[in-house]
Design a protein around this motif. Structure first.
Motif, PDB file in Angstrom:
ATOM      1  N   VAL A 122       0.849  -1.188   0.000  1.00 19.81           N
ATOM      2  CA  VAL A 122       0.000   0.000   0.000  1.00 19.81           C
ATOM      3  C   VAL A 122       0.885   1.239   0.000  1.00 19.81           C
ATOM      4  O   VAL A 122       2.096   1.168   0.164  1.00 19.81           O
ATOM      5  N   GLY A 123       0.256   2.386  -0.167  1.00 22.51           N
ATOM      6  CA  GLY A 123       0.964   3.650  -0.096  1.00 22.51           C
ATOM      7  C   GLY A 123       2.012   3.771  -1.175  1.00 22.51           C
ATOM      8  O   GLY A 123       1.778   3.486  -2.349  1.00 22.51           O
ATOM      9  N   ASN A 124       3.212   4.175  -0.763  1.00 17.28           N
ATOM     10  CA  ASN A 124       4.297   4.411  -1.724  1.00 17.28           C
ATOM     11  C   ASN A 124       5.089   3.158  -2.050  1.00 17.28           C
ATOM     12  O   ASN A 124       6.147   3.228  -2.662  1.00 17.28           O
ATOM     13  N   GLY A 125       4.601   2.010  -1.634  1.00 15.41           N
ATOM     14  CA  GLY A 125       5.288   0.757  -1.896  1.00 15.41           C
ATOM     15  C   GLY A 125       6.206   0.317  -0.782  1.00 15.41           C
ATOM     16  O   GLY A 125       6.724  -0.797  -0.804  1.00 15.41           O
ATOM     17  N   ASN A 126       6.424   1.202   0.206  1.00 10.21           N
ATOM     18  CA  ASN A 126       7.252   0.854   1.353  1.00 10.21           C
ATOM     19  C   ASN A 126       6.411   0.437   2.552  1.00 10.21           C
ATOM     20  O   ASN A 126       6.939   0.260   3.646  1.00 10.21           O
ATOM     21  N   GLN A 127       5.112   0.317   2.344  1.00 14.15           N
ATOM     22  CA  GLN A 127       4.221  -0.123   3.404  1.00 14.15           C
ATOM     23  C   GLN A 127       3.410  -1.317   2.931  1.00 14.15           C
ATOM     24  O   GLN A 127       3.145  -1.475   1.744  1.00 14.15           O
ATOM     25  N   TRP A 128       3.032  -2.142   3.917  1.00 11.22           N
ATOM     26  CA  TRP A 128       2.238  -3.328   3.630  1.00 11.22           C
ATOM     27  C   TRP A 128       1.075  -3.408   4.602  1.00 11.22           C
ATOM     28  O   TRP A 128       1.195  -3.016   5.771  1.00 11.22           O
ATOM     29  N   LYS A 129      -0.031  -3.920   4.097  1.00 15.34           N
ATOM     30  CA  LYS A 129      -1.196  -4.177   4.936  1.00 15.34           C
ATOM     31  C   LYS A 129      -1.302  -5.681   5.139  1.00 15.34           C
ATOM     32  O   LYS A 129      -1.455  -6.437   4.188  1.00 15.34           O
ATOM     33  N   LEU A 130      -1.207  -6.101   6.384  1.00 17.74           N
ATOM     34  CA  LEU A 130      -1.257  -7.518   6.731  1.00 17.74           C
ATOM     35  C   LEU A 130      -2.619  -7.826   7.348  1.00 17.74           C
ATOM     36  O   LEU A 130      -3.031  -7.172   8.303  1.00 17.74           O
ATOM     37  N   THR A 131      -3.305  -8.835   6.810  1.00 18.02           N
ATOM     38  CA  THR A 131      -4.640  -9.198   7.297  1.00 18.02           C
ATOM     39  C   THR A 131      -4.712 -10.701   7.499  1.00 18.02           C
ATOM     40  O   THR A 131      -4.418 -11.471   6.571  1.00 18.02           O
ATOM     41  N   PRO A 132      -5.077 -11.166   8.702  1.00 18.91           N
ATOM     42  CA  PRO A 132      -5.212 -12.617   8.925  1.00 18.91           C
ATOM     43  C   PRO A 132      -6.182 -13.234   7.925  1.00 18.91           C
ATOM     44  O   PRO A 132      -7.181 -12.616   7.542  1.00 18.91           O
ATOM     45  N   THR A 133      -5.883 -14.449   7.502  1.00 18.62           N
ATOM     46  CA  THR A 133      -6.746 -15.114   6.519  1.00 18.62           C
ATOM     47  C   THR A 133      -7.999 -15.708   7.160  1.00 18.62           C
ATOM     48  O   THR A 133      -8.948 -16.051   6.457  1.00 18.62           O
ATOM     49  N   THR A 134      -7.992 -15.849   8.494  1.00 14.17           N
ATOM     50  CA  THR A 134      -9.165 -16.350   9.216  1.00 14.17           C
ATOM     51  C   THR A 134      -9.396 -15.483  10.456  1.00 14.17           C
ATOM     52  O   THR A 134      -8.482 -14.768  10.903  1.00 14.17           O
ATOM     53  N   ASP A 135     -10.598 -15.565  10.999  1.00 13.47           N
ATOM     54  CA  ASP A 135     -10.909 -14.806  12.205  1.00 13.47           C
ATOM     55  C   ASP A 135     -10.051 -15.283  13.377  1.00 13.47           C
ATOM     56  O   ASP A 135      -9.735 -16.476  13.506  1.00 13.47           O
ATOM     57  N   LEU A 136      -9.674 -14.341  14.234  1.00 11.09           N
ATOM     58  CA  LEU A 136      -8.908 -14.658  15.427  1.00 11.09           C
ATOM     59  C   LEU A 136      -9.856 -14.960  16.587  1.00 11.09           C
ATOM     60  O   LEU A 136     -10.805 -14.218  16.821  1.00 11.09           O
ATOM     61  N   LYS A 137      -9.592 -16.036  17.286  1.00 13.74           N
ATOM     62  CA  LYS A 137     -10.384 -16.361  18.463  1.00 13.74           C
ATOM     63  C   LYS A 137     -10.016 -15.413  19.600  1.00 13.74           C
ATOM     64  O   LYS A 137      -8.924 -14.837  19.606  1.00 13.74           O
ATOM     65  N   PRO A 138     -10.884 -15.232  20.576  1.00 20.50           N
ATOM     66  CA  PRO A 138     -10.520 -14.403  21.731  1.00 20.50           C
ATOM     67  C   PRO A 138      -9.221 -14.901  22.366  1.00 20.50           C
ATOM     68  O   PRO A 138      -9.030 -16.105  22.553  1.00 20.50           O
ATOM     69  N   GLY A 139      -8.329 -13.988  22.653  1.00 23.34           N
ATOM     70  CA  GLY A 139      -7.043 -14.367  23.223  1.00 23.34           C
ATOM     71  C   GLY A 139      -6.011 -13.273  23.060  1.00 23.34           C
ATOM     72  O   GLY A 139      -6.330 -12.130  22.724  1.00 23.34           O
ATOM     73  N   GLU A 140      -4.751 -13.653  23.285  1.00 21.14           N
ATOM     74  CA  GLU A 140      -3.637 -12.702  23.229  1.00 21.14           C
ATOM     75  C   GLU A 140      -2.813 -12.945  21.971  1.00 21.14           C
ATOM     76  O   GLU A 140      -2.479 -14.088  21.641  1.00 21.14           O
ATOM     77  N   TYR A 141      -2.472 -11.836  21.298  1.00 27.36           N
ATOM     78  CA  TYR A 141      -1.781 -11.921  20.021  1.00 27.36           C
ATOM     79  C   TYR A 141      -0.724 -10.829  19.913  1.00 27.36           C
ATOM     80  O   TYR A 141      -0.521 -10.041  20.835  1.00 27.36           O
ATOM     81  N   GLY A 142      -0.058 -10.798  18.778  1.00 26.75           N
ATOM     82  CA  GLY A 142       0.903  -9.743  18.512  1.00 26.75           C
ATOM     83  C   GLY A 142       1.550  -9.915  17.159  1.00 26.75           C
ATOM     84  O   GLY A 142       1.428 -10.963  16.517  1.00 26.75           O
ATOM     85  N   LEU A 143       2.209  -8.868  16.701  1.00 28.99           N
ATOM     86  CA  LEU A 143       3.107  -8.949  15.548  1.00 28.99           C
ATOM     87  C   LEU A 143       4.505  -9.111  16.101  1.00 28.99           C
ATOM     88  O   LEU A 143       4.943  -8.316  16.953  1.00 28.99           O
ATOM     89  N   TYR A 144       5.193 -10.152  15.641  1.00 22.53           N
ATOM     90  CA  TYR A 144       6.521 -10.436  16.177  1.00 22.53           C
ATOM     91  C   TYR A 144       7.577 -10.182  15.117  1.00 22.53           C
ATOM     92  O   TYR A 144       7.505 -10.704  14.009  1.00 22.53           O
ATOM     93  N   MET A 145       8.569  -9.361  15.477  1.00 23.98           N
ATOM     94  CA  MET A 145       9.739  -9.109  14.613  1.00 23.98           C
ATOM     95  C   MET A 145      10.910  -8.733  15.505  1.00 23.98           C
ATOM     96  O   MET A 145      11.480  -7.660  15.408  1.00 23.98           O
ATOM     97  N   GLY A 146      11.237  -9.647  16.406  1.00 22.32           N
ATOM     98  CA  GLY A 146      12.266  -9.372  17.400  1.00 22.32           C
ATOM     99  C   GLY A 146      11.662  -8.800  18.660  1.00 22.32           C
ATOM    100  O   GLY A 146      12.040  -9.151  19.772  1.00 22.32           O
ATOM    101  N   GLU A 147      10.720  -7.888  18.536  1.00 24.39           N
ATOM    102  CA  GLU A 147       9.879  -7.398  19.610  1.00 24.39           C
ATOM    103  C   GLU A 147       8.453  -7.878  19.339  1.00 24.39           C
ATOM    104  O   GLU A 147       8.131  -8.290  18.234  1.00 24.39           O
ATOM    105  N   LEU A 148       7.608  -7.785  20.368  1.00 27.24           N
ATOM    106  CA  LEU A 148       6.208  -8.161  20.209  1.00 27.24           C
ATOM    107  C   LEU A 148       5.345  -6.908  20.267  1.00 27.24           C
ATOM    108  O   LEU A 148       5.367  -6.168  21.257  1.00 27.24           O
ATOM    109  N   PHE A 149       4.589  -6.666  19.207  1.00 27.53           N
ATOM    110  CA  PHE A 149       3.625  -5.581  19.172  1.00 27.53           C
ATOM    111  C   PHE A 149       2.281  -6.204  19.531  1.00 27.53           C
ATOM    112  O   PHE A 149       1.555  -6.701  18.682  1.00 27.53           O
ATOM    113  N   ASP A 150       1.986  -6.170  20.830  1.00 31.02           N
ATOM    114  CA  ASP A 150       0.920  -7.010  21.351  1.00 31.02           C
ATOM    115  C   ASP A 150      -0.460  -6.363  21.304  1.00 31.02           C
ATOM    116  O   ASP A 150      -0.600  -5.135  21.324  1.00 31.02           O
ATOM    117  N   PHE A 151      -1.451  -7.203  21.201  1.00 32.60           N
ATOM    118  CA  PHE A 151      -2.853  -6.775  21.258  1.00 32.60           C
ATOM    119  C   PHE A 151      -3.678  -7.975  21.691  1.00 32.60           C
ATOM    120  O   PHE A 151      -3.232  -9.134  21.641  1.00 32.60           O
TER     121      PHE A 151
END
Length: 264
Positions: free
Chosen positions: A231-260
């Motif tokens: 998306v945008g200028n080509g230096n950004q990406w939109k990541l979307t899970p392919t299935t619904d997430l069940k209630p629980g704890e998640y995050g984006l992991y890339m050395g650190e955890l961006f939790d939600f």
């Protein structure tokens, strides 16, 4: 013994003649050997860390380098951490690679160097109701457990629940990356340990024989499949899970955890 005295005599003669300046024995020479006249690299930072220089000294060296060529993909971050480079030094590398700090580089008009254009550790969660939330990364600690012939490795993060919560079962995430993020950026589920009051992510494991497997990458059972769209200028990406997430704890992991967290 004779050879030892001979070496001492030769060094003394060289110092007398000025062939070897006295600063050879100072920390400035160690810096010169580490960084030379070219761009400072990951190897330079690791060398300084292994020589025992403090984090503050290494960060000053990073800020003062005329140029840097840091590699900061997920595997690179894992290698830096395992080589003894502290978290605050790694953060300084990320900031410098993003064009921050460094009086020598400031105002030069030179685009930031490093693995990604823009801060790779900048994540925005986008929900279906149009709400955008900026996620902040948290660091964890590594723990290992012997399980028969396998050594299990976990990354443990403080707290049993993320501060950021959503009722959206399929939020999207905007990340900065010049390359395809799959295989480098992971959407993951994390396990809650109420006894230790933390959340853990299982990483690659190693066997007592047969080497290591998927080191630095989350276990496949914790990975969430996603679609990635530039998306945008080509230096950004939109990541979307392919299935619904069940209630629980998640995050984006890339050395650190961006939790939600996902609530019902």
């Amino acid at each position: 013994m004779k050879s030892r005295f001979a070496r001492i005599a030769v060094i003394g003669l060289m110092l007398t003649l000025g062939a070897v300046p006295l600063q050879l024995l100072t920390t400035s020479t160690a810096f010169a050997q580490a960084s030379g006249t070219t761009a400072m690299t990951n190897a330079d930072v690791v060398k300084l860390a292994k020589l025992g220089f403090s984090s503050e000294v290494i960060k000053e060296k990073i800020d003062g380098a005329s140029a840097v060529n840091f590699k900061l993909e997920v595997d690179d971050l894992v290698n830096l951490k395992s080589s003894g480079v502290s978290q605050d030094v790694i953060s300084e590398m990320l900031k410098r690679a993003d064009g921050g700090a460094a009086s020598a580089a400031a105002g030069s008009g030179t685009p930031p160097t490093g693995a990604m254009a823009g801060n790779p550790f900048d994540v925005t969660m986008v929900t279906t109701n149009g709400g955008n939330v900026h996620l902040r990364g948290i660091s964890g600690t590594i723990s290992t457990t012997n399980a028969f012939v396998t050594v299990l490795e976990h990354y443990n993060f403080p707290g049993v629940a993320a501060t950021v919560r959503t009722h959206d079962a399929r939020p999207s995430f905007i990340v900065n990356s010049t390359d395809q993020p799959k295989g480098r950026i992971y959407i993951v589920s994390v396990e809650v340990d109420k006894g230790d009051q933390d959340r853990s992510l299982k990483l690659g494991n190693s066997r007592f024989w047969g080497g290591m497997k998927n080191v630095g990458a989350p276990d496949k059972d914790n990975q969430i499949a996603y679609d990635a769209v530039a998306v945008g200028n080509g230096n950004q990406w939109k990541l979307t899970p392919t299935t619904d997430l069940k209630p629980g704890e998640y995050g984006l992991y890339m050395g650190e955890l961006f939790d939600f967290g996902v609530d019902e």
